[in-house]
Design a protein around this motif. Structure first.
Motif, PDB file in Angstrom:
ATOM      1  N   GLY A  20      -3.953  -2.824  -6.613  1.00 41.32           N
ATOM      2  CA  GLY A  20      -3.324  -1.502  -6.284  1.00 41.32           C
ATOM      3  C   GLY A  20      -3.014  -0.654  -7.594  1.00 41.32           C
ATOM      4  O   GLY A  20      -3.184  -1.491  -8.584  1.00 41.32           O
ATOM      5  N   ILE A  21      -2.225   0.364  -7.377  1.00 40.24           N
ATOM      6  CA  ILE A  21      -1.766   1.210  -8.593  1.00 40.24           C
ATOM      7  C   ILE A  21      -0.783   0.144  -9.437  1.00 40.24           C
ATOM      8  O   ILE A  21      -0.947   0.231 -10.730  1.00 40.24           O
ATOM      9  CB  ILE A  21      -1.164   2.426  -8.026  1.00 40.24           C
ATOM     10  CG1 ILE A  21      -1.984   3.349  -7.438  1.00 40.24           C
ATOM     11  CG2 ILE A  21      -0.287   3.150  -9.400  1.00 40.24           C
ATOM     12  CD1 ILE A  21      -1.799   4.611  -6.902  1.00 40.24           C
ATOM     13  N   ASP A  41       6.934  -7.466  -5.856  1.00 37.10           N
ATOM     14  CA  ASP A  41       6.091  -7.194  -4.677  1.00 37.10           C
ATOM     15  C   ASP A  41       6.486  -7.935  -3.632  1.00 37.10           C
ATOM     16  O   ASP A  41       6.861  -9.368  -3.777  1.00 37.10           O
ATOM     17  CB  ASP A  41       4.409  -7.436  -4.990  1.00 37.10           C
ATOM     18  CG  ASP A  41       3.770  -6.516  -4.215  1.00 37.10           C
ATOM     19  OD1 ASP A  41       3.113  -5.451  -4.404  1.00 37.10           O
ATOM     20  OD2 ASP A  41       3.683  -6.723  -2.713  1.00 37.10           O
ATOM     21  N   VAL A  42       6.190  -7.601  -2.314  1.00 37.56           N
ATOM     22  CA  VAL A  42       6.659  -8.290  -0.996  1.00 37.56           C
ATOM     23  C   VAL A  42       5.601  -9.543  -0.919  1.00 37.56           C
ATOM     24  O   VAL A  42       5.804 -10.652  -0.373  1.00 37.56           O
ATOM     25  CB  VAL A  42       6.688  -7.559  -0.124  1.00 37.56           C
ATOM     26  CG1 VAL A  42       5.356  -6.991   0.643  1.00 37.56           C
ATOM     27  CG2 VAL A  42       7.570  -8.004   1.136  1.00 37.56           C
ATOM     28  N   ASN A  69      11.486  -7.905  -1.157  1.00 35.31           N
ATOM     29  CA  ASN A  69      11.347  -6.855  -0.515  1.00 35.31           C
ATOM     30  C   ASN A  69      12.260  -5.719  -1.032  1.00 35.31           C
ATOM     31  O   ASN A  69      13.586  -5.516  -1.029  1.00 35.31           O
ATOM     32  CB  ASN A  69      11.736  -6.981   0.872  1.00 35.31           C
ATOM     33  CG  ASN A  69      11.417  -5.640   2.096  1.00 35.31           C
ATOM     34  OD1 ASN A  69      11.277  -4.602   1.481  1.00 35.31           O
ATOM     35  ND2 ASN A  69      11.103  -5.939   3.279  1.00 35.31           N
ATOM     36  N   ILE A  70      11.777  -4.547  -1.510  1.00 30.35           N
ATOM     37  CA  ILE A  70      12.527  -3.650  -2.135  1.00 30.35           C
ATOM     38  C   ILE A  70      13.556  -2.869  -1.206  1.00 30.35           C
ATOM     39  O   ILE A  70      14.487  -2.193  -1.499  1.00 30.35           O
ATOM     40  CB  ILE A  70      11.518  -2.678  -3.167  1.00 30.35           C
ATOM     41  CG1 ILE A  70      10.589  -1.913  -2.185  1.00 30.35           C
ATOM     42  CG2 ILE A  70      10.991  -3.208  -4.132  1.00 30.35           C
ATOM     43  CD1 ILE A  70      10.572  -0.382  -2.650  1.00 30.35           C
ATOM     44  N   CYS A  96       5.993   1.690  -7.724  1.00 29.01           N
ATOM     45  CA  CYS A  96       4.799   1.870  -7.169  1.00 29.01           C
ATOM     46  C   CYS A  96       4.909   1.198  -5.629  1.00 29.01           C
ATOM     47  O   CYS A  96       4.031   1.685  -4.954  1.00 29.01           O
ATOM     48  CB  CYS A  96       3.474   0.988  -7.878  1.00 29.01           C
ATOM     49  SG  CYS A  96       3.387   1.677  -9.388  1.00 29.01           S
ATOM     50  N   ILE A 159       6.388   6.637  -8.239  1.00 25.53           N
ATOM     51  CA  ILE A 159       5.082   6.955  -7.833  1.00 25.53           C
ATOM     52  C   ILE A 159       5.397   7.697  -6.331  1.00 25.53           C
ATOM     53  O   ILE A 159       5.511   6.926  -5.633  1.00 25.53           O
ATOM     54  CB  ILE A 159       4.142   5.855  -7.620  1.00 25.53           C
ATOM     55  CG1 ILE A 159       3.830   5.043  -8.938  1.00 25.53           C
ATOM     56  CG2 ILE A 159       2.760   6.217  -6.919  1.00 25.53           C
ATOM     57  CD1 ILE A 159       3.233   5.876 -10.036  1.00 25.53           C
ATOM     58  N   ALA A 160       4.999   8.966  -6.294  1.00 29.85           N
ATOM     59  CA  ALA A 160       5.148   9.730  -5.207  1.00 29.85           C
ATOM     60  C   ALA A 160       3.944   9.848  -4.531  1.00 29.85           C
ATOM     61  O   ALA A 160       2.794   9.014  -4.458  1.00 29.85           O
ATOM     62  CB  ALA A 160       5.904  11.011  -5.387  1.00 29.85           C
ATOM     63  N   TYR A 174       5.026   9.818   6.226  1.00 31.93           N
ATOM     64  CA  TYR A 174       4.733   9.343   4.847  1.00 31.93           C
ATOM     65  C   TYR A 174       4.912  10.798   3.898  1.00 31.93           C
ATOM     66  O   TYR A 174       5.603  10.787   2.654  1.00 31.93           O
ATOM     67  CB  TYR A 174       3.267   9.278   4.894  1.00 31.93           C
ATOM     68  CG  TYR A 174       2.842   8.729   3.256  1.00 31.93           C
ATOM     69  CD1 TYR A 174       2.948   7.525   2.959  1.00 31.93           C
ATOM     70  CD2 TYR A 174       2.063   9.669   2.631  1.00 31.93           C
ATOM     71  CE1 TYR A 174       2.367   7.130   1.674  1.00 31.93           C
ATOM     72  CE2 TYR A 174       1.487   9.307   1.242  1.00 31.93           C
ATOM     73  CZ  TYR A 174       1.589   7.909   0.797  1.00 31.93           C
ATOM     74  OH  TYR A 174       1.241   7.791  -0.400  1.00 31.93           O
ATOM     75  N   LYS A 178       7.528  11.134   0.522  1.00 35.83           N
ATOM     76  CA  LYS A 178       7.164  11.235  -0.785  1.00 35.83           C
ATOM     77  C   LYS A 178       7.777  12.408  -1.371  1.00 35.83           C
ATOM     78  O   LYS A 178       7.951  12.661  -2.500  1.00 35.83           O
ATOM     79  CB  LYS A 178       5.585  11.408  -0.861  1.00 35.83           C
ATOM     80  CG  LYS A 178       4.946  10.055  -0.499  1.00 35.83           C
ATOM     81  CD  LYS A 178       5.463   9.013  -1.734  1.00 35.83           C
ATOM     82  CE  LYS A 178       4.531   7.666  -1.354  1.00 35.83           C
ATOM     83  NZ  LYS A 178       5.142   6.522  -2.445  1.00 35.83           N
ATOM     84  N   GLY A 205      -3.625  11.794  -5.922  1.00 38.12           N
ATOM     85  CA  GLY A 205      -4.582  12.117  -4.821  1.00 38.12           C
ATOM     86  C   GLY A 205      -5.076  10.783  -4.340  1.00 38.12           C
ATOM     87  O   GLY A 205      -4.086   9.917  -4.247  1.00 38.12           O
ATOM     88  N   ILE A 207      -6.590   7.578  -4.264  1.00 34.65           N
ATOM     89  CA  ILE A 207      -6.958   6.607  -5.136  1.00 34.65           C
ATOM     90  C   ILE A 207      -7.417   5.434  -4.395  1.00 34.65           C
ATOM     91  O   ILE A 207      -7.265   4.931  -3.350  1.00 34.65           O
ATOM     92  CB  ILE A 207      -5.834   6.187  -5.904  1.00 34.65           C
ATOM     93  CG1 ILE A 207      -4.787   7.239  -6.511  1.00 34.65           C
ATOM     94  CG2 ILE A 207      -6.203   5.138  -7.011  1.00 34.65           C
ATOM     95  CD1 ILE A 207      -5.639   8.212  -7.441  1.00 34.65           C
ATOM     96  N   THR A 209      -7.798   1.829  -3.428  1.00 30.99           N
ATOM     97  CA  THR A 209      -6.758   0.847  -3.497  1.00 30.99           C
ATOM     98  C   THR A 209      -6.859   0.339  -2.060  1.00 30.99           C
ATOM     99  O   THR A 209      -7.623   0.932  -1.164  1.00 30.99           O
ATOM    100  CB  THR A 209      -5.539   1.197  -3.744  1.00 30.99           C
ATOM    101  OG1 THR A 209      -4.767   2.041  -2.745  1.00 30.99           O
ATOM    102  CG2 THR A 209      -5.173   1.861  -5.254  1.00 30.99           C
ATOM    103  N   MET A 211      -4.653   0.536   0.118  1.00 28.64           N
ATOM    104  CA  MET A 211      -4.228   1.345   0.912  1.00 28.64           C
ATOM    105  C   MET A 211      -4.996   2.184   1.791  1.00 28.64           C
ATOM    106  O   MET A 211      -4.769   2.728   2.680  1.00 28.64           O
ATOM    107  CB  MET A 211      -3.120   2.013   0.365  1.00 28.64           C
ATOM    108  CG  MET A 211      -1.971   3.034   1.127  1.00 28.64           C
ATOM    109  SD  MET A 211      -0.865   4.006   0.317  1.00 28.64           S
ATOM    110  CE  MET A 211       0.309   2.661   0.266  1.00 28.64           C
ATOM    111  N   THR A 212      -6.060   2.786   0.790  1.00 28.75           N
ATOM    112  CA  THR A 212      -7.099   3.614   1.199  1.00 28.75           C
ATOM    113  C   THR A 212      -8.449   3.149   1.754  1.00 28.75           C
ATOM    114  O   THR A 212      -9.362   4.003   2.079  1.00 28.75           O
ATOM    115  CB  THR A 212      -7.279   4.861   0.137  1.00 28.75           C
ATOM    116  OG1 THR A 212      -7.726   4.127  -0.991  1.00 28.75           O
ATOM    117  CG2 THR A 212      -6.037   5.501  -0.206  1.00 28.75           C
TER     118      THR A 212
END
Ligand SMILES: NC(=O)c1ccc[n+]([C@@H]2O[C@H](COP(=O)([O-])OP(=O)(O)OC[C@H]3O[C@@H](n4cnc5c(N)ncnc54)[C@H](O)[C@@H]3O)[C@@H](O)[C@H]2O)c1
Length: 269
Positions: A20-21, A41-42, A69-70, A96, A159-160, A174, A178, A205, A207, A209, A211-212
């Motif tokens: 990812g990003i 990262d988790v 975990n953040i 991110c 990262i929004a 979501y 953001k 927009g 991206i 990764t 996630m998408t």
């Protein structure tokens, strides 16, 4: 005379596992000559893959990786303590880590789902950036790449999303999370300008990764957003990473509190 390095300091990236990003940002820092990078990262297995990729391509780069975990403030404290022990400071922080949610209208969204999305995307980003600001405030600034410009004590990029600016069906938690990141970024930018700390955010927009692209259903759901954008394609994680590095660097020395869209033109339509 040797060229001045753009990234002489220490970078920190959350959400840096996988493809990812965040992983692209961490790798971009290494490619740009940053030699001290802390990643978290988790997902521990994929976080170690990012670390291995950087260490193999850039043997001189020291990488601190710590999974967690953040949304857990104790973990954030532990991660920052490790970073402080190993590197002593943080100069460029890119937050991110994020989750998409389950694509439902408000009336079908459970409280648990709303809290999960906001806990990771907004509260987790705030916990991360608060800890980064606290450490930055204690450190001496570094000189700019350009001796005519002010010093920089630190630079944060949250990262929004373009969905913090415009709406999308079935994403109220979501979109709200953001928008909160954008507003928080602006407020922090005001509060820490006098300390030579810059705080900006990026609104990607669609991206390409995990996630998408993790299911056919999500790809079909995002198709209209891709087609509306003038460039009519998904962006690449590396394209967001380049924008993040610019904002972190002293090349962006007069950019403060900005929400930079990296979206193929989506929000201008
Ligand atoms: N891909 C897009 O189209 C797009 C568009 C706009 C904004 N964004 C944002 O960009 C950021 C990165 O997303 P991505 O597309 O690279 O997705 P991704 O799923 O590849 O990366 C997100 C990372 O965050 C990590 N993460 C999730 N919850 C966490 C937690 N509680 N603690 C620590 N780590 C956690 C995940 O393990 C994952 O590695 C996210 O904030 C996302 O909302 C993505």
């Amino acid at each position: 005379m040797a060229a001045t390095r753009l990234f002489p300091g220490v970078a920190l990236v959350t959400g840096a596992a996988g493809t990812g990003i965040g992983a692209a940002v961490a790798k971009a820092f290494a490619s740009a000559g940053c030699e001290r990078i802390a990643i978290t990262d988790v997902n521990e297995t994929q976080l170690l893959q990012t670390r291995a990729a950087i260490e193999s391509a850039h043997p001189n780069t020291r990488v601190l990786s710590q999974a967690g975990n953040i949304t857990d403030s104790n973990f954030i404290d532990a991660f920052m303590a490790s970073l402080r022990t190993q590197f002593g400071r943080v100069d460029y922080a890119v937050n991110c880590a994020g989750v998409l949610g389950d694509n439902k209208r408000s009336t079908e969204t459970t409280l648990e789902q709303f809290d999960h999305v906001n806990n990771v995307n907004y509260r987790g980003c705030w916990l991360s950036s608060r800890a980064q600001l606290r450490l930055m405030l204690q450190q001496d600034p570094l000189p700019s790449h350009d001796p005519d410009r002010p010093v920089q004590r630190g630079s944060i990029v949250n990262i929004a999303s373009q969905l913090g600016i415009v709406g999308r069906p079935t994403a109220p938690s979501y979109c709200g999370s953001k928008a909160a990141v954008i507003a928080m970024t602006r407020s922090d930018a005001i509060d820490y300008s006098a300390d030579h700390i810059r705080v900006n955010c990026i609104c990607p927009g669609v991206i390409e990764t995990p996630m998408t692209t993790h299911s056919e259903e999500i790809i079909a759901r995002l198709r209209p957003a891709i087609d509306i954008a003038p460039m009519k394609r998904m962006g690449k994680a590396s394209e967001v990473a380049d924008a993040a590095l610019f904002l972190c660097s002293t090349q962006a020395s007069f950019v403060q509190g900005h929400a930079m869209v990296v979206d193929g033109g989506y929000v201008i339509n």
